[in-house]
Scaffold this motif. Structure first.
Motif, PDB file in Angstrom:
ATOM      1  N   ILE A 214      12.265  81.164 -15.702  1.00 56.37           N
ATOM      2  CA  ILE A 214      13.449  81.903 -16.146  1.00 56.37           C
ATOM      3  C   ILE A 214      13.478  83.469 -16.220  1.00 56.37           C
ATOM      4  O   ILE A 214      12.572  84.038 -16.513  1.00 56.37           O
ATOM      5  CB  ILE A 214      13.657  81.211 -17.546  1.00 56.37           C
ATOM      6  CG1 ILE A 214      13.533  80.002 -17.863  1.00 56.37           C
ATOM      7  CG2 ILE A 214      14.639  82.025 -18.306  1.00 56.37           C
ATOM      8  CD1 ILE A 214      13.461  79.374 -19.174  1.00 56.37           C
ATOM      9  N   MET A 215      14.579  83.662 -15.616  1.00 56.89           N
ATOM     10  CA  MET A 215      14.828  85.076 -15.405  1.00 56.89           C
ATOM     11  C   MET A 215      16.137  85.619 -15.913  1.00 56.89           C
ATOM     12  O   MET A 215      17.098  84.811 -16.095  1.00 56.89           O
ATOM     13  CB  MET A 215      14.615  85.588 -14.057  1.00 56.89           C
ATOM     14  CG  MET A 215      13.332  85.293 -13.350  1.00 56.89           C
ATOM     15  SD  MET A 215      13.275  86.130 -11.676  1.00 56.89           S
ATOM     16  CE  MET A 215      11.845  85.435 -11.097  1.00 56.89           C
ATOM     17  N   GLY A 223      11.076  90.759 -18.958  1.00 52.93           N
ATOM     18  CA  GLY A 223       9.792  90.046 -19.396  1.00 52.93           C
ATOM     19  C   GLY A 223      10.274  88.561 -19.796  1.00 52.93           C
ATOM     20  O   GLY A 223       9.177  87.690 -20.316  1.00 52.93           O
ATOM     21  N   ALA A 224      11.420  88.007 -19.323  1.00 54.37           N
ATOM     22  CA  ALA A 224      11.472  86.493 -19.703  1.00 54.37           C
ATOM     23  C   ALA A 224      10.700  85.761 -18.843  1.00 54.37           C
ATOM     24  O   ALA A 224      10.080  84.591 -19.280  1.00 54.37           O
ATOM     25  CB  ALA A 224      12.963  86.168 -19.342  1.00 54.37           C
ATOM     26  N   ARG A 226       7.757  86.127 -18.036  1.00 54.75           N
ATOM     27  CA  ARG A 226       6.183  86.274 -17.881  1.00 54.75           C
ATOM     28  C   ARG A 226       5.462  85.104 -17.824  1.00 54.75           C
ATOM     29  O   ARG A 226       5.691  83.901 -18.360  1.00 54.75           O
ATOM     30  CB  ARG A 226       5.725  87.185 -19.088  1.00 54.75           C
ATOM     31  CG  ARG A 226       6.058  86.845 -20.384  1.00 54.75           C
ATOM     32  CD  ARG A 226       6.283  88.042 -21.372  1.00 54.75           C
ATOM     33  NE  ARG A 226       5.918  87.420 -22.863  1.00 54.75           N
ATOM     34  CZ  ARG A 226       6.963  87.244 -23.529  1.00 54.75           C
ATOM     35  NH1 ARG A 226       8.105  87.358 -23.026  1.00 54.75           N
ATOM     36  NH2 ARG A 226       6.857  86.973 -24.925  1.00 54.75           N
ATOM     37  N   VAL A 227       4.261  85.349 -17.214  1.00 51.09           N
ATOM     38  CA  VAL A 227       3.240  84.018 -16.637  1.00 51.09           C
ATOM     39  C   VAL A 227       1.909  84.686 -17.045  1.00 51.09           C
ATOM     40  O   VAL A 227       1.799  85.952 -17.191  1.00 51.09           O
ATOM     41  CB  VAL A 227       3.533  83.572 -15.194  1.00 51.09           C
ATOM     42  CG1 VAL A 227       4.908  82.672 -15.379  1.00 51.09           C
ATOM     43  CG2 VAL A 227       3.477  84.762 -14.314  1.00 51.09           C
ATOM     44  N   SER A 228       1.108  83.888 -17.160  1.00 51.74           N
ATOM     45  CA  SER A 228      -0.320  84.124 -17.200  1.00 51.74           C
ATOM     46  C   SER A 228      -1.157  83.769 -15.934  1.00 51.74           C
ATOM     47  O   SER A 228      -1.047  82.738 -15.565  1.00 51.74           O
ATOM     48  CB  SER A 228      -1.051  83.321 -18.410  1.00 51.74           C
ATOM     49  OG  SER A 228      -2.508  83.940 -18.578  1.00 51.74           O
ATOM     50  N   THR A 233      -1.183  88.837 -18.251  1.00 48.78           N
ATOM     51  CA  THR A 233       0.425  88.564 -18.275  1.00 48.78           C
ATOM     52  C   THR A 233       1.141  89.328 -17.109  1.00 48.78           C
ATOM     53  O   THR A 233       0.864  90.514 -16.780  1.00 48.78           O
ATOM     54  CB  THR A 233       1.192  88.870 -19.488  1.00 48.78           C
ATOM     55  OG1 THR A 233       0.467  88.402 -20.766  1.00 48.78           O
ATOM     56  CG2 THR A 233       2.343  88.772 -19.510  1.00 48.78           C
ATOM     57  N   PHE A 235       4.884  89.579 -14.643  1.00 49.31           N
ATOM     58  CA  PHE A 235       6.174  89.103 -14.455  1.00 49.31           C
ATOM     59  C   PHE A 235       6.536  88.574 -13.099  1.00 49.31           C
ATOM     60  O   PHE A 235       6.246  89.318 -11.983  1.00 49.31           O
ATOM     61  CB  PHE A 235       7.112  90.324 -14.650  1.00 49.31           C
ATOM     62  CG  PHE A 235       6.945  91.143 -16.296  1.00 49.31           C
ATOM     63  CD1 PHE A 235       6.128  90.791 -16.895  1.00 49.31           C
ATOM     64  CD2 PHE A 235       7.943  92.072 -16.501  1.00 49.31           C
ATOM     65  CE1 PHE A 235       6.092  91.199 -18.311  1.00 49.31           C
ATOM     66  CE2 PHE A 235       7.730  92.810 -17.772  1.00 49.31           C
ATOM     67  CZ  PHE A 235       7.077  92.179 -18.722  1.00 49.31           C
ATOM     68  N   CYS A 237       9.266  88.179 -11.750  1.00 50.54           N
ATOM     69  CA  CYS A 237      10.383  88.605 -10.776  1.00 50.54           C
ATOM     70  C   CYS A 237       9.735  89.819 -10.086  1.00 50.54           C
ATOM     71  O   CYS A 237      10.032  90.211  -9.033  1.00 50.54           O
ATOM     72  CB  CYS A 237      11.345  89.075 -11.732  1.00 50.54           C
ATOM     73  SG  CYS A 237      10.982  90.534 -12.957  1.00 50.54           S
ATOM     74  N   ARG A 256       7.184  77.214 -21.001  1.00 48.65           N
ATOM     75  CA  ARG A 256       8.119  78.352 -21.053  1.00 48.65           C
ATOM     76  C   ARG A 256       9.579  77.877 -20.394  1.00 48.65           C
ATOM     77  O   ARG A 256      10.699  78.341 -20.613  1.00 48.65           O
ATOM     78  CB  ARG A 256       7.765  79.646 -20.711  1.00 48.65           C
ATOM     79  CG  ARG A 256       6.883  80.289 -21.387  1.00 48.65           C
ATOM     80  CD  ARG A 256       6.397  81.752 -21.086  1.00 48.65           C
ATOM     81  NE  ARG A 256       7.427  82.643 -21.024  1.00 48.65           N
ATOM     82  CZ  ARG A 256       7.873  83.304 -22.171  1.00 48.65           C
ATOM     83  NH1 ARG A 256       7.315  83.233 -23.202  1.00 48.65           N
ATOM     84  NH2 ARG A 256       8.997  83.993 -21.845  1.00 48.65           N
TER      85      ARG A 256
END
Lengths: 278, 479
Positions: A214-215, A223-224, A226-228, A233, A235, A237, A256
């Motif tokens: 999701i952006m 930071g919507a 963000r993934v690991s 962490t 981003f 995008c 998420r």
């Protein structure tokens, strides 16, 4: 304002749209995406650029109707305009002559893997493509994928067309056949990408996935997305959208992505009954 | 006002009157009412009140207030015009040096600037310069007729501005008035930068920002939205297309997270995302607007600055039953404006001081349900001059939360520096400028605002935009 030139259903749920965006058409590279906002009250949604024509100044996207925004998008006609299109965003795919690569695409993800297959072929790779969908009617871009691949395997979950089973099963067969596979690109639903990574990991085959987080702004500001990745962490995008699939925390991504499920359902219901005026 | 002016002699009476008229209050929405809407909190001065307040100004020969203003507003002059009832004229004076007076009247920290140096403040309360600025700017806007600014003859020189925030808008306004052909390139779909995505409607109505941006368009400034410098086109490409100078005012633009375990759980936002969803995307009007936002019942906002206050007050308006500020120092050290803290308290925000999160706890669906905090005590002053917080061992405890907003600052967004060859940045990624002019390591490229200083205020960014515009003019006109 971007004028729509074509908005055509490829299957019941999947739509191909071509619109004018001359600067983006000139700039974009494989793997990059745009943010699109239909109108004043619209949300900003990220969509991968499937194709572009620098001469005509057009950009092609393929989207699946999953909620209010995409449903509204599918109702637009040639000649209508999109209020906002921003891009190209994200890092281009790292393309080189890896040798033999396998491009795996599932569902609408076939649209995302297509430009990669084009670029990989152009760079001299031997491209084997595996594309799949739930059922025959949902399969997209078969002809296009065939043209850019040295070999194409098609599969459906229900066996209505091609190989009966998941794309991961076909990939497993390809690996088991003993041929050397230098690189895998896998794009599709999160569970599919996870399974593909599980299949390639024991063989140490580098596997790149493209994430659909999701952006909001898509320029690294919020930071919507963000993934690991490898415990760090990132981003999607600006650090992605492509990452080493063996390092991605798919559970977190999948969780998420469900953040607004309820709200989206509410909006979609209102849209379908016509209560929202769109 | 009956209790003033009881002097013996007539002359003395007049003098005392001048000194003793109290600083005029601005009426506000009742806190109980306003936490259920996004309308602006203060209503602004009436004409009568504005005149009373304006007459408090003693029209110093050497006005100290101007020295406190980053954009050198001619404060006594515009106040004199209000005192005389010439409200349109007052707005005109403001606009000579400030392209966004309705904004500054609302969000400038006047208590640290013009009002801090106001001579009346030495003994009593300073003139309410900010409220008067707001009044004059609003009066002009509401009158429907704009005072037209003088614009020099077009000189044919093209200047590009990256970012339509306070710095970029100010630089654009100054340059267009000098006759330059100015284009602002804005990444988002709307101009305004932090004024539209960051500061909430209840503190700065978006119609006001739109009106100020429209004013710049009317002067001839071109604004290209959805244009990400560094992605859509690079700065070097702009030079190739004939732009002769570039001002970078893209803001700091990347959120800081704290690297606390569990920080990626659902329901944990950066303040940037939370506020962008609510303000720019109007998520508070969902589903009329399409962008959703989590409407938490128990919301914790981490941080003690203005952005934290904006976030926590937004949470209340989105329906939070419990809205908390979690700050690791004490209220004295909080960087937020006193007025913002005061408003937040009036609205029922709880302040948990000397507290910091150490871990977030989630359920199996990945939603945040709790926040483990540790208590702090204050030690020796650190490099910021504030006493540094030290965790108290064994003081951890858990607070129930369903939404968290992390508002602990921003860092530099790398897109522009990474795509502009030879543009020097410091170790934090901020653009290095040679001096106040904003000149960077590249000829013809100037920068100002948060991308140079790190997170600061609207007015400081505007000041930087103004100085850069002056420097660009000197550079391009050969003076």
């Amino acid at each position: 304002m971007n004028k729509i030139l074509e908005n055509r259903k490829l299957s019941e749920q999947v739509v191909k749209m071509v619109f004018e965006a001359p600067v983006i058409a000139q700039k974009r590279k494989a793997g990059q995406f745009i943010i699109l906002k239909i109108d004043e009250k619209g949300e900003r949604i990220p969509l991968t650029i499937v194709d572009s024509d620098a001469q005509k100044g057009t950009v092609t996207i393929i989207y699946q109707i999953v909620g209010k925004t995409t449903a509204q998008l599918s109702q637009l006609k040639a000649g209508d305009v999109l209020q906002d299109v921003q891009g190209p965003l994200g890092n281009p795919t790292h393309i080189e002559n890896f040798g033999r690569v396998i491009c795996v695409g599932g569902g609408v993800g076939v649209g995302v893997v297509y430009p990669l297959a084009v670029a990989l072929k152009k760079a001299g790779n031997e491209v084997i493509s595996i594309i799949g969908s739930r059922t025959k009617d949902l399969l997209i871009l078969e002809e296009e994928m065939k043209q850019v691949s040295d070999r194409l395997v098609v599969c459906t979950d229900d066996g209505s067309y091609g190989f009966h089973g998941f794309v991961s099963a076909v990939l497993q067969q390809e690996i088991d056949s003993g041929q050397k596979i230098d690189h895998v690109f896998a794009i599709g639903p999160v569970p599919m990408m996870k399974v593909i990574c599980d299949v390639t990991k024991p063989h140490g085959i580098k596997t790149v996935v493209s994430l659909n987080s999701i952006m909001v702004d898509a320029t690294g500001m919020c930071g919507a997305c963000r993934v690991s990745v490898g415990g760090k962490t990132k981003f999607t995008c600006v650090d992605g959208p492509e990452f080493d699939g063996h390092e991605v925390d798919f559970k977190l991504l999948s969780d998420r992505l469900k953040t607004y499920c309820e709200a989206e359902r509410e909006a979609y219901e209102k849209h379908r009954c016509g209560c929202d005026g769109n | 006002m009956k209790n003033i002016g009881v002097g013996v002699m007539e002359t003395k009476e007049t003098k005392e009157k001048k000194e003793k008229v109290p600083r005029q209050k601005m009426p506000e929405q009742d806190p109980k009412v306003r936490i259920h809407n996004f309308n602006e909190v203060p209503f602004g001065y009436s004409e009568e009140t504005a005149i009373i307040e304006a007459k408090r100004c003693i029209q110093c020969k050497k006005p100290a207030c101007i020295e406190g203003c980053p954009v050198d507003v001619k404060i006594p002059q515009f106040i004199k015009q209000i005192a005389d009832g010439n409200f349109m004229e007052a707005a005109k004076v403001l606009k000579e040096t400030n392209s966004l007076p309705a904004v500054c009247g609302r969000v400038c920290p006047q208590e640290d600037q013009c009002e801090k140096t106001c001579i009346l403040g030495k003994k009593g309360e300073p003139v309410a310069i900010g409220r008067l600025e707001r009044f004059a700017a609003d009066y002009e806007r509401n009158s429907g007729s704009f005072t037209v600014q003088d614009v020099a003859k077009p000189n044919g020189k093209k200047v590009a501005i990256a970012g339509a925030g306070p710095a970029g808008l100010t630089a654009a306004g100054d340059l267009v008035k000098l006759g330059y052909d100015v284009t602002i390139f804005e990444a988002l779909h709307k101009a305004g930068g932090v004024l539209v995505y960051g500061i909430p409607e209840f503190r700065l109505p978006k119609a006001i920002v739109e009106a100020e941006v429209e004013g710049l368009r009317r002067l001839g400034v071109k604004i290209e939205t959805n244009f990400v410098i560094g992605r859509t086109k690079t700065i070097d490409e702009l030079f190739e297309e004939g732009f002769e100078a570039v001002f970078i005012g893209v803001g700091a633009g990347a959120p800081v997270f704290m690297n606390v375990p569990g920080e990626n759980l659902i329901g944990i936002y950066s303040a940037n995302e939370y506020l962008t969803r609510s303000n720019l995307m109007k998520a508070y009007l969902f589903p009329e607007y399409d962008t959703p936002i989590v409407r938490g019942k128990k919301v914790a906002v981490i941080g003690g600055g203005n952005v934290a206050m904006d976030s926590v007050r937004t949470a209340l308006r989105l329906g939070a039953e419990k809205a908390m500020i979690i700050y690791r120092r004490t209220e004295v050290e909080m960087p937020a404006r006193i007025e913002e803290v005061h408003h937040a308290k009036e609205e029922g925000v709880e302040f948990l001081m000397l507290t910091a999160p150490v871990e977030y706890i989630g359920n199996k669906e990945g939603w945040v349900t709790g926040m483990k905090c540790i208590k702090m005590e204050l030690g020796e002053p650190d490099e910021s001059g504030r006493r540094s917080p030290i965790p108290i061992k064994g003081s951890e405890y858990v607070i129930d939360v369903d939404t968290v907003v992390v508002a602990v600052g921003t860092v530099a967004n790398p897109i522009v520096p990474a795509t502009t060859k030879g543009l020097e940045t410091n170790r934090k990624g901020y653009i290095v400028t040679k001096d106040e002019s904003g000149l960077t390591s590249r000829q013809g490229i100037y920068a100002g605002g948060d991308i140079v200083t790190g997170s600061a205020t609207v007015i400081l960014a505007m000041g930087a935009g103004r100085k850069a515009a002056k420097a660009i003019h000197e550079y391009l006109s050969g003076n």
